[in-house]
Each structure stands twice: as C-alpha cells, then as structure tokens.
Motif scaffolding. Sequence first.
Motif, PDB file in Angstrom:
ATOM      1  N   GLN A   1      11.986  15.807   1.694  1.00 14.05           N
ATOM      2  CA  GLN A   1      10.584  16.120   1.414  1.00 14.05           C
ATOM      3  C   GLN A   1       9.777  16.077   2.690  1.00 14.05           C
TER       4      GLN A   1
ATOM      5  N   ASN B   1       5.782  15.850   3.953  1.00 14.51           N
ATOM      6  CA  ASN B   1       4.434  15.518   3.476  1.00 14.51           C
ATOM      7  C   ASN B   1       3.404  15.815   4.554  1.00 14.51           C
TER       8      ASN B   1
ATOM      9  N   ARG C   1      -4.296   4.394   5.246  1.00 16.74           N
ATOM     10  CA  ARG C   1      -3.371   4.672   4.138  1.00 16.74           C
ATOM     11  C   ARG C   1      -2.190   3.702   4.284  1.00 16.74           C
TER      12      ARG C   1
ATOM     13  N   HIS D   1       2.522   1.193   2.421  1.00 15.10           N
ATOM     14  CA  HIS D   1       3.247   1.706   1.251  1.00 15.10           C
ATOM     15  C   HIS D   1       4.755   1.737   1.483  1.00 15.10           C
TER      16      HIS D   1
ATOM     17  N   LYS E   1      11.382   7.360   6.856  1.00 11.65           N
ATOM     18  CA  LYS E   1      10.358   8.353   7.202  1.00 11.65           C
ATOM     19  C   LYS E   1      10.395   8.657   8.689  1.00 11.65           C
TER      20      LYS E   1
ATOM     21  N   HIS F   1       4.928   1.154   5.353  1.00 16.14           N
ATOM     22  CA  HIS F   1       4.333   2.047   6.360  1.00 16.14           C
ATOM     23  C   HIS F   1       2.873   2.278   6.041  1.00 16.14           C
ATOM     24  N   GLY F   2       2.094   2.383   7.103  1.00 17.93           N
ATOM     25  CA  GLY F   2       0.686   2.751   6.942  1.00 17.93           C
ATOM     26  C   GLY F   2       0.111   3.211   8.266  1.00 17.93           C
ATOM     27  N   PHE F   3      -1.064   3.826   8.200  1.00 14.49           N
ATOM     28  CA  PHE F   3      -1.723   4.205   9.446  1.00 14.49           C
ATOM     29  C   PHE F   3      -3.233   4.153   9.286  1.00 14.49           C
TER      30      PHE F   3
ATOM     31  N   TYR G   1       4.996  14.075   7.754  1.00 20.97           N
ATOM     32  CA  TYR G   1       6.183  13.229   7.782  1.00 20.97           C
ATOM     33  C   TYR G   1       7.252  13.701   6.813  1.00 20.97           C
TER      34      TYR G   1
ATOM     35  N   TYR H   1       9.527  11.519  -3.765  1.00 20.79           N
ATOM     36  CA  TYR H   1       8.433  10.687  -4.269  1.00 20.79           C
ATOM     37  C   TYR H   1       8.773  10.185  -5.675  1.00 20.79           C
TER      38      TYR H   1
ATOM     39  N   GLU I   1       6.755   3.191  -6.319  1.00 19.66           N
ATOM     40  CA  GLU I   1       5.810   2.917  -5.235  1.00 19.66           C
ATOM     41  C   GLU I   1       5.317   1.471  -5.266  1.00 19.66           C
TER      42      GLU I   1
ATOM     43  N   LYS J   1      -6.559   2.523  -5.072  1.00 19.90           N
ATOM     44  CA  LYS J   1      -5.238   1.889  -5.261  1.00 19.90           C
ATOM     45  C   LYS J   1      -4.979   0.864  -4.159  1.00 19.90           C
ATOM     46  N   ASP J   2      -5.272   1.219  -2.940  1.00 22.00           N
ATOM     47  CA  ASP J   2      -4.946   0.337  -1.805  1.00 22.00           C
ATOM     48  C   ASP J   2      -5.816  -0.904  -1.762  1.00 22.00           C
TER      49      ASP J   2
HETATM   50  C1  LIG Z   1       3.029  10.003  -1.417  1.00 23.52           C
HETATM   51  C2  LIG Z   1       2.893  11.102  -2.419  1.00 23.52           C
HETATM   52  C3  LIG Z   1       1.752  11.241  -3.188  1.00 23.52           C
HETATM   53  N1  LIG Z   1       1.665  12.252  -4.104  1.00 23.52           N
HETATM   54  C4  LIG Z   1       0.427  12.380  -4.877  1.00 23.52           C
HETATM   55  C5  LIG Z   1       0.030  11.140  -5.651  1.00 23.52           C
HETATM   56  C6  LIG Z   1      -1.476  11.170  -5.608  1.00 23.52           C
HETATM   57  O1  LIG Z   1      -1.976  11.930  -6.703  1.00 23.52           O
HETATM   58  C7  LIG Z   1      -1.824  11.909  -4.318  1.00 23.52           C
HETATM   59  C8  LIG Z   1      -2.249  10.989  -3.187  1.00 23.52           C
HETATM   60  O2  LIG Z   1      -1.266   9.974  -3.089  1.00 23.52           O
HETATM   61  P1  LIG Z   1      -1.563   8.667  -2.257  1.00 23.52           P
HETATM   62  O3  LIG Z   1      -3.004   8.257  -2.433  1.00 23.52           O
HETATM   63  O4  LIG Z   1      -0.492   7.649  -2.609  1.00 23.52           O
HETATM   64  O5  LIG Z   1      -1.363   9.165  -0.763  1.00 23.52           O
HETATM   65  P2  LIG Z   1      -1.246   8.241   0.539  1.00 23.52           P
HETATM   66  O6  LIG Z   1      -2.202   7.092   0.423  1.00 23.52           O
HETATM   67  O7  LIG Z   1      -1.343   9.129   1.700  1.00 23.52           O
HETATM   68  O8  LIG Z   1       0.220   7.659   0.431  1.00 23.52           O
HETATM   69  C9  LIG Z   1       1.112   7.694   1.532  1.00 23.52           C
HETATM   70  O9  LIG Z   1       0.665   6.744   2.429  1.00 23.52           O
HETATM   71  C10 LIG Z   1       1.549   6.240   3.393  1.00 23.52           C
HETATM   72  C11 LIG Z   1       1.058   6.630   4.756  1.00 23.52           C
HETATM   73  C12 LIG Z   1       2.970   6.508   3.214  1.00 23.52           C
HETATM   74  O10 LIG Z   1       3.780   6.248   4.101  1.00 23.52           O
HETATM   75  C13 LIG Z   1       3.473   7.019   1.940  1.00 23.52           C
HETATM   76  O11 LIG Z   1       4.318   8.127   2.183  1.00 23.52           O
HETATM   77  C14 LIG Z   1       2.477   7.415   0.947  1.00 23.52           C
HETATM   78  O12 LIG Z   1       2.377   6.325   0.042  1.00 23.52           O
HETATM   79  O13 LIG Z   1      -0.618  12.600  -3.933  1.00 23.52           O
HETATM   80  C15 LIG Z   1       2.686  13.157  -4.304  1.00 23.52           C
HETATM   81  O14 LIG Z   1       2.590  14.063  -5.131  1.00 23.52           O
HETATM   82  N2  LIG Z   1       3.835  13.024  -3.564  1.00 23.52           N
HETATM   83  C16 LIG Z   1       3.977  12.037  -2.620  1.00 23.52           C
HETATM   84  O15 LIG Z   1       5.052  11.978  -1.962  1.00 23.52           O
END
Ligand SMILES: Cc1cn([C@H]2C[C@H](O)[C@@H](COP(=O)(O)OP(=O)(O)O[C@H]3O[C@H](C)C(=O)[C@H](O)[C@H]3O)O2)c(=O)[nH]c1=O
Length: 183
Positions: free
Chosen positions: A48, A50, A60, A63, A73, A120-122, A133, A139, A144, A170-171
């Motif tokens: 995948q 992203n 973010r 996670h 990743k 992982h986060g940034f 990435y 996913y 998660e 969420k976070d």
């Molecule tokens: C991660 C992911 C999310 N989604 C959907 C779920 C939510 O509706 C929307 C936003 O997801 P989220 O708020 O979890 O996105 P991030 O906060 O950027 O999450 C990521 O943040 C850090 C940096 C990470 O390393 C992870 O890969 C990932 O958890 O995308 C998907 O459809 N597929 C995916 O692989």
Amino acid sequence: MKVIDTKIPDVKIIEPQVFGDDRGFFMEAWNQNRFEELVTGKPTQFVQDNHSKSIKGVLRGLHYQVAPFAQAKLVRCVVGEVFDVAVDLRTTSPTLGQWVGIKLSAENKRQLWIPEGFAHGFLTLSDTAEFLYKTTEFYSSNSERGIKWDDNTINIDWGVGDSEIVLSEKDKFNSSFNGAELF
Ligand SMILES: Cc1cn([C@H]2C[C@H](O)[C@@H](COP(=O)(O)OP(=O)(O)O[C@H]3O[C@H](C)C(=O)[C@H](O)[C@H]3O)O2)c(=O)[nH]c1=O
C-alpha cells in the motif's frame, strides 16, 4: 543510495542518489533490489502507498497496527518538512520504549525505514507538508492502536509546546505507553 544507522539499529535513514541538472532533478525513490540488499537484507514487499497533507502544527501519531496486520513503513516528505518519529514497542528489544526522530523534507529527500514493532508519527514543521509512505501490510482499522504523542515514559522531544499541536479527535485519546499493546 546511502543507508545511515540510527540509535535504534533496525531503523534506518535512507538518502537516495539525486541526479540534478538544469531541468531539476531525478531520483529513484524506491528500488526493490537495492532496498532489499542495502536496508532489510531480505525479501520486502509493500502492498500500500499512502499520501497525507497536513498544515503546520499537525501531529499524526503515534500509530501502529497490531499483528497480524503489523506494518513496516518506508516514509518520506515530498512537500515541506516534518519531524518524523519511530518508537520501539518490541518487548524483546534492548531499545524498548526508545525513540528516533529525524527531519524529513522535500529539500533533504531523506526517507526513514520503520520496521514492524514500532509506533510512528510526525509533526508538521512547514506551513503545509505532504507525506508519502509505503506499508508492508494493508490498513486494518480494527488493528490500529495509538500512543499519546506526549507520553511521559517515552518522552519525545518534539521541539514545540502543547499549544502549537493540532491533533485528530482520535489522537486526543491515545493510550499511554505503559497501557499500550506491545509486540
Ligand atoms: C491510515 C489509513 C487511514 N485510512 C482512512 C481512515 C480515516 O477515515 C482517514 C484518516 O485516517 P487517520 O486519521 O488515521 O490518518 P492519519 O492520522 O494520517 O494516520 C496515519 O498516521 C501515521 C503517520 C501513520 O504512520 C499511520 O500510517 C496512520 O495511522 O483515512 C485509510 O483508508 N487507510 C489507511 O491506511
């Protein structure tokens, strides 16, 4: 391509070879043979890709996905700059609970390899940042997990105060390290 060790042996910084000329630049962002030879030393398949865009101050993370959907990743920043962090969650690791932080940017073109077993986060440092990435597992929302960015056991130095951080809803409710599911 140059591979640089970090204080956590399995987490690697990758500096791709960049070919610049008067048009701009070219680089191979990922090459399976070179990556397996120089980084993982074994067959490594990504399933995948992203892409996220964030405004300044967005954090973010932290996670990860638990088994059987644990993800390794390969991350990079292609617009702007982020402070990228990986945290060791492997219970058998001598660096359990330790973190590695690195600035990734469109300018430095650096990548970070984060194996399975890490959170992982940034933090977004520029006005906007676009983050790409590759992951080795799909996913899985049920798999998660999240750890608080400011957990005082891990104690990451993000270089900013709380007031400057923008989190997803969420976070805001992520687990502490001590309460987290580990590997
Ligand atoms: C991660 C992911 C999310 N989604 C959907 C779920 C939510 O509706 C929307 C936003 O997801 P989220 O708020 O979890 O996105 P991030 O906060 O950027 O999450 C990521 O943040 C850090 C940096 C990470 O390393 C992870 O890969 C990932 O958890 O995308 C998907 O459809 N597929 C995916 O692989």
